[in-house]
Design a protein around this motif. Structure first.
Motif, PDB file in Angstrom:
ATOM      1  N   ALA A   5      -5.286  10.033  -6.436  1.00  0.00           N
ATOM      2  CA  ALA A   5      -6.682  10.715  -5.713  1.00  0.00           C
ATOM      3  C   ALA A   5      -5.034  10.665  -4.592  1.00  0.00           C
ATOM      4  CB  ALA A   5      -7.121   9.298  -4.981  1.00  0.00           C
ATOM      5  N   TRP A   6      -5.083  12.206  -3.870  1.00  0.00           N
ATOM      6  CA  TRP A   6      -3.908  12.700  -2.708  1.00  0.00           C
ATOM      7  C   TRP A   6      -4.610  12.311  -1.550  1.00  0.00           C
ATOM      8  CZ3 TRP A   6      -3.202  18.021  -1.972  1.00  0.00           C
ATOM      9  CH2 TRP A   6      -2.148  18.445  -1.240  1.00  0.00           C
ATOM     10  N   LEU A   7      -4.249  11.509  -0.396  1.00  0.00           N
ATOM     11  CA  LEU A   7      -4.706  11.934   0.795  1.00  0.00           C
ATOM     12  C   LEU A   7      -3.637  12.445   1.837  1.00  0.00           C
ATOM     13  CD1 LEU A   7      -5.903   8.988  -0.415  1.00  0.00           C
ATOM     14  CD2 LEU A   7      -7.584   9.578   1.290  1.00  0.00           C
ATOM     15  N   THR A   8      -4.291  13.302   2.746  1.00  0.00           N
ATOM     16  CA  THR A   8      -2.389  13.682   3.636  1.00  0.00           C
ATOM     17  C   THR A   8      -3.398  13.379   4.902  1.00  0.00           C
ATOM     18  OG1 THR A   8      -0.774  14.997   3.935  1.00  0.00           O
ATOM     19  CG2 THR A   8      -3.044  15.902   3.364  1.00  0.00           C
ATOM     20  N   ASP A   9      -1.966  13.328   6.340  1.00  0.00           N
ATOM     21  CA  ASP A   9      -2.733  13.709   7.422  1.00  0.00           C
ATOM     22  C   ASP A   9      -4.005  12.565   8.295  1.00  0.00           C
ATOM     23  OD1 ASP A   9      -0.903  16.066   6.494  1.00  0.00           O
ATOM     24  OD2 ASP A   9      -0.507  15.234   9.055  1.00  0.00           O
ATOM     25  N   ILE A  10      -4.314  11.424   6.918  1.00  0.00           N
ATOM     26  CA  ILE A  10      -5.589  10.987   7.776  1.00  0.00           C
ATOM     27  C   ILE A  10      -6.105  10.719   8.987  1.00  0.00           C
ATOM     28  CG2 ILE A  10      -6.141  10.960   5.472  1.00  0.00           C
ATOM     29  CD1 ILE A  10      -5.085   8.022   5.203  1.00  0.00           C
ATOM     30  N   PRO A  28     -12.992   7.398  -3.908  1.00  0.00           N
ATOM     31  CA  PRO A  28     -13.354   7.287  -4.936  1.00  0.00           C
ATOM     32  C   PRO A  28     -12.608   6.284  -6.143  1.00  0.00           C
ATOM     33  CG  PRO A  28     -11.634   9.149  -4.408  1.00  0.00           C
ATOM     34  CD  PRO A  28     -11.697   7.887  -3.207  1.00  0.00           C
ATOM     35  N   GLU A  29     -13.077   5.910  -6.977  1.00  0.00           N
ATOM     36  CA  GLU A  29     -12.572   4.863  -7.936  1.00  0.00           C
ATOM     37  C   GLU A  29     -10.787   5.716  -8.797  1.00  0.00           C
ATOM     38  OE1 GLU A  29     -12.666   2.368  -9.667  1.00  0.00           O
ATOM     39  OE2 GLU A  29     -13.821   1.724  -7.831  1.00  0.00           O
ATOM     40  N   ALA A  30      -9.630   5.083  -8.202  1.00  0.00           N
ATOM     41  CA  ALA A  30      -8.763   6.274  -8.856  1.00  0.00           C
ATOM     42  C   ALA A  30      -8.211   5.342  -9.709  1.00  0.00           C
ATOM     43  CB  ALA A  30      -7.862   6.616  -7.743  1.00  0.00           C
ATOM     44  N   ASP A  31      -6.773   5.295 -10.313  1.00  0.00           N
ATOM     45  CA  ASP A  31      -5.652   4.936 -10.818  1.00  0.00           C
ATOM     46  C   ASP A  31      -4.517   4.497  -9.973  1.00  0.00           C
ATOM     47  OD1 ASP A  31      -6.192   4.728 -13.851  1.00  0.00           O
ATOM     48  OD2 ASP A  31      -6.300   6.661 -13.559  1.00  0.00           O
ATOM     49  N   ALA A  32      -4.417   5.236  -9.108  1.00  0.00           N
ATOM     50  CA  ALA A  32      -3.546   5.132  -7.278  1.00  0.00           C
ATOM     51  C   ALA A  32      -4.054   6.370  -6.891  1.00  0.00           C
ATOM     52  CB  ALA A  32      -1.984   5.413  -8.304  1.00  0.00           C
ATOM     53  N   PHE A  33      -2.851   5.985  -5.137  1.00  0.00           N
ATOM     54  CA  PHE A  33      -3.248   7.171  -4.528  1.00  0.00           C
ATOM     55  C   PHE A  33      -1.944   7.139  -3.508  1.00  0.00           C
ATOM     56  CE2 PHE A  33      -6.492   4.067  -3.751  1.00  0.00           C
ATOM     57  CZ  PHE A  33      -7.957   4.152  -3.621  1.00  0.00           C
ATOM     58  N   ALA A  34      -2.274   8.705  -3.963  1.00  0.00           N
ATOM     59  CA  ALA A  34      -0.570   9.129  -3.348  1.00  0.00           C
ATOM     60  C   ALA A  34      -1.244   9.582  -1.658  1.00  0.00           C
ATOM     61  CB  ALA A  34      -0.384  10.670  -4.188  1.00  0.00           C
ATOM     62  N   ILE A  35      -0.227   9.314  -0.852  1.00  0.00           N
ATOM     63  CA  ILE A  35      -0.520   9.721   0.696  1.00  0.00           C
ATOM     64  C   ILE A  35       0.843  10.279   1.163  1.00  0.00           C
ATOM     65  CG2 ILE A  35      -1.733   8.676   2.595  1.00  0.00           C
ATOM     66  CD1 ILE A  35      -2.693   6.517   1.797  1.00  0.00           C
ATOM     67  N   VAL A  58      -0.365   1.924  -4.532  1.00  0.00           N
ATOM     68  CA  VAL A  58      -0.239   3.298  -3.254  1.00  0.00           C
ATOM     69  C   VAL A  58       1.272   3.651  -3.464  1.00  0.00           C
ATOM     70  CG1 VAL A  58      -0.678   3.800  -0.784  1.00  0.00           C
ATOM     71  CG2 VAL A  58      -2.510   1.929  -1.839  1.00  0.00           C
ATOM     72  N   TYR A  59       1.246   5.098  -3.849  1.00  0.00           N
ATOM     73  CA  TYR A  59       2.829   5.565  -3.845  1.00  0.00           C
ATOM     74  C   TYR A  59       2.822   6.611  -2.199  1.00  0.00           C
ATOM     75  CZ  TYR A  59       2.170   3.762  -7.939  1.00  0.00           C
ATOM     76  OH  TYR A  59       2.137   2.550  -9.254  1.00  0.00           O
ATOM     77  N   ARG A 259      -8.106  15.655  -3.035  1.00  0.00           N
ATOM     78  CA  ARG A 259      -8.280  15.874  -4.508  1.00  0.00           C
ATOM     79  C   ARG A 259      -7.941  15.324  -5.284  1.00  0.00           C
ATOM     80  NH1 ARG A 259      -5.924  21.390  -6.801  1.00  0.00           N
ATOM     81  NH2 ARG A 259      -6.124  22.216  -4.861  1.00  0.00           N
ATOM     82  N   VAL A 260      -8.477  14.983  -5.862  1.00  0.00           N
ATOM     83  CA  VAL A 260      -7.822  13.976  -7.210  1.00  0.00           C
ATOM     84  C   VAL A 260      -7.602  15.061  -8.313  1.00  0.00           C
ATOM     85  CG1 VAL A 260      -9.126  11.856  -8.937  1.00  0.00           C
ATOM     86  CG2 VAL A 260     -10.015  12.231  -6.012  1.00  0.00           C
ATOM     87  N   LEU A 261      -6.566  13.955  -8.946  1.00  0.00           N
ATOM     88  CA  LEU A 261      -6.015  15.073  -9.628  1.00  0.00           C
ATOM     89  C   LEU A 261      -5.419  14.748 -11.024  1.00  0.00           C
ATOM     90  CD1 LEU A 261      -3.069  14.813  -6.910  1.00  0.00           C
ATOM     91  CD2 LEU A 261      -2.906  16.520  -8.278  1.00  0.00           C
TER      92      LEU A 261
END
Ligand SMILES: [Fe+2]
Ligand SMILES: [Fe+2]
Length: 264
Positions: A5-10, A28-35, A58-59, A259-261
């Motif tokens: 799950a990718w997030l940016t500029d939150i 969302p459910e995700a294996d990891a977050f990329a921020i 979290v990466y 988005r969730v990649l």
């Protein structure tokens, strides 16, 4: 297949307690977050990252706002400490090449608007960065002095990518690059258009772009996907057949998942 799950500029500093609670509940459910940076400000960025880490690994990279009302050196030191304490937290500049699946890895660095694209000397943009981050000298700093600092921050990020991308590309078919500042003019989306020469010096990190192109050109059978933010305008740019950049959109006070990649 894993879900990233990718997030940016939150910019979570814009939310109060109830808003934060609702935001974290909506993830969302995700294996990891990329921020990809601009998570909060100096005083709260580490706390917000720990809240993500309660859910999944979290990466992340830091953005310019994450240093506001503090210093780059101070926030980085605090973040390093958090990463030592919390197993799920991974600041990409310290993490090197992170295997994500058998064929995909993550590599990242904060990056910085390095003043090299657009027209720095004619630009009338005065970012809050220069007033709210201790390493900058506010209004009194000369443009040349400031530019030297922007170059150094961009070069630091580029050196990281030059150090880690060849190894990443030799071992993985697909490299996901995390960075805050768009590394190419074509990726500096702002309100549906590419930024103009007035803003480009602060919206792009050319040093990183050059390092990414070098690495991608040397490994034509590998794929690189760059996730970035900073300009708050979403868009995609295909820089080389094997080098694609996704820039995330953002609105202050309305954090969301880009988005969730689904990563093979
Ligand atoms: Fe931002
Ligand atoms: Fe930013």
């Amino acid at each position: 297949m894993k879900r990233l799950a990718w997030l940016t500029d939150i910019h979570l500093n814009f939310l109060r307690h109830a808003g934060l609670k609702a935001f974290f509940a909506s993830l969302p459910e995700a294996d990891a977050f990329a921020i990809t940076g601009d998570i909060g400000e100096a005083h709260d960025v580490a706390g917000h990252l720990r809240a993500f880490a309660d859910r999944a690994p979290v990466y992340f990279v830091l953005g310019n706002h994450d240093f506001y009302r503090g210093s780059i050196a101070g926030v980085r030191a605090e973040i390093r400490e958090s990463c030592r304490e919390v197993a799920n937290l991974h600041w990409m500049p310290d993490a090197g090449v992170v295997p994500f699946t058998e064929t995909t890895c993550l590599v990242g660095h904060d990056g910085w608007g390095d003043g090299r694209l657009g027209d720095y000397h004619r630009s009338d943009v005065m970012l809050n960065d220069f007033k709210l981050i201790e390493e900058f000298g506010g209004f009194w700093e000369s443009k040349d002095e400031r530019l030297a600092k922007l170059h150094a921050l961009g070069d630091e990020a580029a050196a990281h990518f030059r150090a880690f991308l060849p190894d990443a590309l030799s071992r993985f078919r697909h490299v996901i690059v995390l960075t805050h500042v768009p590394p190419f003019r074509e990726a500096c989306w702002h309100e549906g258009k590419v930024s103009d020469d007035n803003w480009l010096p602060f919206f792009s990190c050319k040093a990183v772009g050059d390092a990414l192109v070098e690495a991608a050109a040397a490994a034509p059978d590998r794929q690189m996907s760059v996730l970035c933010g900073h300009t708050h305008g979403s868009g995609e740019a295909q820089i080389l057949p094997n080098l694609r950049v996704l820039t995330g959109g953002a609105v202050y006070g309305k954090p969301r998942v880009q988005r969730v990649l689904e990563v093979e």
